[in-house]
Design an enzyme around this catalytic site. Structure first.
Site, PDB file in Angstrom:
ATOM      1  N   ASP A 169       0.833  -1.197   0.000  1.00  0.00           N
ATOM      2  CA  ASP A 169       0.000   0.000   0.000  1.00  0.00           C
ATOM      3  C   ASP A 169       0.875   1.257   0.000  1.00  0.00           C
ATOM      4  O   ASP A 169       1.864   1.347   0.738  1.00  0.00           O
ATOM      5  CB  ASP A 169      -0.887  -0.031   1.251  1.00  0.00           C
TER       6      ASP A 169
ATOM      7  N   GLU B 114       1.739  -0.400  -5.033  1.00  0.00           N
ATOM      8  CA  GLU B 114       0.822   0.690  -5.329  1.00  0.00           C
ATOM      9  C   GLU B 114       1.718   1.914  -5.430  1.00  0.00           C
ATOM     10  O   GLU B 114       2.109   2.500  -4.424  1.00  0.00           O
ATOM     11  CB  GLU B 114      -0.223   0.871  -4.227  1.00  0.00           C
TER      12      GLU B 114
END
Length: 698
Positions: free
Chosen positions: A347, A384
Site C-alpha cells: 500500500d 501501489e
C-alpha cells in the site's frame, strides 16, 4: 509446553535472556522475551494469565546491567506456559511530542514482534490521553511454536488471475452459510467457489493485526469501525478479529494458506508499511512512539511536535532507516517462510522511496533490499506506486522485479467504456501490456497489474450505475472519497427498474470484464464484481463493516448470468496462451509462426484509427503462440450504434463468435465454438459491445 493455567500467586524464575530473536520465543525451558528500545533507562515486562486478566500476575523489572545488549532489552522466563499475555513498559526519556516522559512510562506497550494479539481492553481514545489508564492497551500473546514447511519454489504472476477480497466481508453475510462467519476458517469453506470461478491468486486486504477503532469521530459516533484494515499495529500477527481463537492466530492463518495451496490457489497479502495505527500527535500510544519514535517515524526536525505525513493517516514510517528496513524485511520473510504467503501488494509504496526528512531518493535502499532478499526474491512484489504526498511512480518504481498496480490502465479503460472518444491508441497500448511504461527498462507484461475496480472506489455494478459518489453513510457529509470516478450511470442515477437501462448496464459490466481478461499483463478482479455486488454508490466504504460491503451469496438471475460470463471469460483466457504472453507484442511473427503476433484494425482491415479524435472502435487479431492454438479477432465498439467490420481471411476456415457482450446469457459467451455462430468476411458488432471471434474449421 502447557497452555496458560496460572495461579496468581506463582512467580516464575527469570534469567537475563538473549537479544536473539526479538519478540517472545518459546523453547523447552521457557520463553525468551526481547524488544528494542534505544533511550530507555529501564524496562518492565508485565505478564497476564489470560486475555481476560485485569491485572498482571507478575511484573519483571529489567536493568541495563543484566538485561540490555546494545539497544535490545531481554529476559528469559522459565517454564512459562503459552497463551499468557504480556506488555512492556519503558522508563526514561522518550522524545514523544504528545506527553511527558512520566506519562509515557506508564503506558503499556505492544511488542512490535508479537505473533498474536488481544484487543480485549483496547480503547483508542484512552490510549491517546496522557492520563488515560495504562491497561487500555493491546496485549501480545505468547504463542505455541508453529510447525511449518517452507516452500522455496519461485512463484511468478505470468499466468495469474488475481481476485482481491476482504477476509471478513467474504463470509460475514448471513447468506454465506459458514460455521464461523468473518474468519480465516470461514474463508476455507469458500475455496470451492474460488476454484470453480477459476482465479489463480487471491489478494487479501490487510490481515496483519489492525485497529478497528481507527475511524474519524463522526464515523465512530455512528457505530462504524475500520473495516478495510489499513491501520496496522501488529505487523507479525494475523488480525485477531479474523480468528476463532486469537491465541492460535498463526496456526489458523497457516491453515488457510495450506488449504488454498491444496486447491492450487496462491495467496497475496495487501500490506501497510507506510504508516501505523498510532497516527499523529493526537493519536494513541501503542508501541513505536515510545520504543523508537524518532527512528521509526518521519519526525519534523524543526518541530519535534509534528509528524511528517505523506500518507494522509497522521504519520509516515521512516522506511529507509537501516533498523526500520531490517524490521520490514524480517517481517515479510516471516510471513513467507513461516506462514506460507506467496507474495505481497504494498500500500502507498512510493513512501519506500523517501529518505530522511521525506526527501525523494534516486536509489532508495528498501525496495532493492526487499527484492534482493533470498526469501522475498522468490515471490511476487506488487507496488501501489504512489503516495498521498504527491509521488507517482507508475512505470518507474525503483527496482527490477516489482510489478505495479497500473492506475493508468484503470483510467483509460474506464473512459473508453463510458464512451469518451479518441482513446483507441491508448486502449490498445494498455491491452497490449503497457509496453510504453515497462519495456524500456527491461520489465515484462506481468509488471502491469491491470484492474478496473478495486476495494477503493466503485464496485463494477456501481461504476455503470452512478455518475457521482454517495458516501453519506460514512458520516462526513459526502466529502470523503474521490470525485473523479470516470463512471457513467447509463441514463439514471442508481437503482432502477427500467429493463432497457439494466440491460445496458449488464452489457457495460461485461465490456469491462471482457477487456480486462483479454489484456496482456495480469488481471485483477474485485471480489463480488462477478456477481454484481453493489455498495449503492459508496466509493469509500472503509468504515462499512456491514451488508453494504459484505458479499451477498443470494444471487439474482442477472448475478448468476454475470458470474457465468466471468467464469467462462477466465476459462477462455486460460485456453489461449496468446492472451498471457511473456514478452511484449511486436507486430511480427513469433518464432515458428507465419502470422504476426498482433495486427491492428478498424472497421476496415489494417486501418486502425490511431489519429481519429472521434474514434470509439478498434479491432485486432492475435495469432496463436503455437500452430495448435486458434487465432482470436477482437472488436471493441463503444459507439452508440452498430458497426459492420471487416474480418481477416482464413482460407477454408471461418470465424466463430464466442463472445458478444451485447447478447444476453447464454449467448454472451459460448465456450464451445462448434456451437457458436460463424462469420466470414464481415461481422456486425452491436453498440457498446465487445466481440471475440475464434478461428476454426467451417
Amino acid at each position: 509446553m502447557l497452555k496458560a493455567n496460572i495461579e496468581s500467586a506463582r512467580r516464575y524464575r527469570v534469567q537475563p535472556g538473549s537479544r536473539f530473536p526479538v519478540g517472545a520465543t518459546v523453547s523447552p525451558g521457557g520463553v525468551n522475551f526481547c524488544v528494542f528500545c534505544r533511550h530507555a533507562t529501564g524496562m518492565e515486562l508485565r505478564l497476564y494469565a489470560s486475555t481476560d486478566s485485569v491485572e498482571p500476575f507478575q511484573i519483571i523489572p529489567l536493568v541495563r546491567e543484566e538485561n540490555r545488549t546494545f539497544y535490545f532489552w531481554h529476559v528469559f522466563v522459565e517454564d512459562l506456559p503459552v497463551h499468557c499475555c504480556y506488555t512492556w513498559r519503558a522508563h526514561g526519556p522518550h522524545g514523544m511530542p504528545q506527553m511527558d516522559d512520566e506519562a509515557a512510562s506508564r503506558k503499556e506497550l505492544l511488542d512490535p514482534n508479537a505473533r498474536a494479539v488481544s484487543e480485549r481492553f483496547w480503547d483508542r481514545q484512552q490510549a491517546s490521553e496522557a492520563q488515560g489508564p495504562s491497561n487500555a492497551c493491546i496485549r501480545a500473546i505468547v504463542t505455541e511454536p508453529l510447525e511449518t514447511t517452507y516452500d522455496s519454489d519461485v512463484r511468478t504472476l505470468d499466468d495469474a488471475i488475481i481476485y482481491e477480497l476482504h477476509v471478513a466481508g467474504f463470509t460475514r453475510h448471513r447468506s454465506s452459510n459458514v460455521r464461523n462467519p468473518g474468519t480465516f476458517a470461514a474463508l476455507i469453506e469458500k475455496i470451492p467457489y474460488l476454484k470453480e470461478l477459476g482465479v489463480t491468486h487471491v489478494e487479501l486486504l490487510p490481515v496483519m493485526a489492525f485497529d478497528e477503532q481507527d475511524v474519524p469521530r463522526t464515523a465512530a459516533a455512528r457505530g462504524l469501525t475500520n473495516y478495510w484494515g489499513y491501520s496496522t499495529h501488529g505487523f507479525h500477527s494475523p488480525h485477531s478479529g479474523y480468528c476463532v481463537e486469537p491465541a492460535r492466530a498463526p496456526q489458523e492463518f497457516r491453515a488457510l494458506i495450506d488449504a488454498m495451496h491444496a486447491a492450487g490457489i496462491r495467496v497475496l497479502l495487501d500490506v501497510v508499511f507506510n504508516h501505523t495505527a498510532e497516527a499523529g500527535v493526537t493519536g494513541p500510544v501503542i508501541n513505536f512512539k515510545v520504543l523508537a519514535n524518532e527512528i521509526f517515524y518521519h519526525v519534523d526536525p524543526a518541530d519535534a511536535g509534528r509528524y511528517r505525513d505523506y500518507t494522509g493517516c497522521g504519520n509516515t514510517i521512516n522506511c529507509n532507516h537501516p533498523l526500520v528496513s531490517a524490521f520490514i524485511l524480517r517481517c515479510l520473510e516471516y510471513w513467507v517462510r513461516d506462514l506460507g504467503v506467496d507474495g505481497f501488494r504494498f500500500d502507498l509504496a512510493s513512501v519506500f522511496t523517501r529518505g530522511e526528512g521525506g526527501a525523494l531518493l534516486s536509489n532508495p535502499p528498501l525496495p532493492w533490499a526487499i527484492e534482493s532478499s533470498e526469501v522475498l526474491s522468490r515471490v511476487p512484489l506488487i507496488a501501489e506506486a504512489w503516495d498521498a504526498g504527491g509521488l507517482y511512480h507508475v512505470g518507474a518504481f525503483p527496482g527490477m522485479a516489482w510489478a505495479e498496480w497500473n492506475g493508468r490502465y484503470r483510467d483509460v479503460i474506464r473512459r473508453f467504456v463510458r464512451g469518451d472518444p479518441g482513446l483507441v491508441g491508448q486502449v490498445c497500448t494498455c491491452m497490449a501490456g503497457s509496453a510504453d511504461l515497462y519495456e524500456a527498462d527491461g520489465r515484462l507484461p506481468a509488471s502491469s497489474i491491470n484492474f478496473v475496480t478495486c476495494h477503493d472506489g466503485f464496485t463494477l455494478l456501481d461504476l455503470v450505475s452512478y455518475d457521482t459518489k454517495h458516501n453519506e453513510a460514512n458520516g462526513e457529509d459526502n466529502r470523503d472519497g474521490t470525485n473523479d470516478n470516470l463512471s457513467w450511470n447509463c441514463g439514471v442515477e442508481g437503482e432502477t427498474q427500467d429493463r432497457s437501462i439494466m440491460r445496458l448496464r449488464l452489457s457495460q459490466a461485461r465490456n469491462f470484464m471482457a477487456i480486462l481478461l483479454l489484456s496482456q499483463g495480469v488481471p485483477m478482479i474485485l471480489a463480488g464484481d462477478e456477481s454484481l455486488r453493489t455498495q449503492r454508490g459508496n466509493n469509500n466504504a472503509f468504515c462499512q463493516d456491514n451488508e453494504l460491503s459484505w458479499m451477498d451469496w443470494r444471487m439474482s438471475s442477472d448475478a448468476l448470468a454475470m458470474s457465468r460470463f466471468v467464469r467462462e471469460m477466465i476459462a477462455l483466457r486460460k485456453r489461449h496462451a496468446s492472451l498471457r504472453r511473456r514478452r511484449f507484442l511486436t507486430g511480427r511473427p513469433a518464432k515458428g509462426c507465419s502470422e504476426p503476433d498482433v495486427a491492428w484494425h478498424g472497421e476496415r482491415l489494417g486501418e486502425p484509427p490511431w489519429h481519429d479524435p472521434g474514434a470509439r472502435l478498434v479491432a485486432f487479431t492475435l495469432a496463436g503462440q503455437s500452430a495448435e492454438e486458434a487465432m482470436l479477432h477482437i472488436v471493441l465498439n463503444m459507439n452508440d450504434d452498430a458497426r459492420i467490420v471487416a474480418l481477416p481471411g482464413l482460407g477454408s476456415g471461418s470465424w466463430h463468435r464466442i463472445v458478444d457482450t451485447w447478447a444476453e446469457s447464454p449467448l454472451d459467451i459460448v465456450p464451445d465454438k462448434e456451437l457458436a455462430r460463424t462469420e466470414r468476411d464481415t461481422c456486425r458488432v452491436e453498440p457498446r459491445s465487445v466481440v471475440v471471434l475464434e478461428s476454426g474449421a467451417d
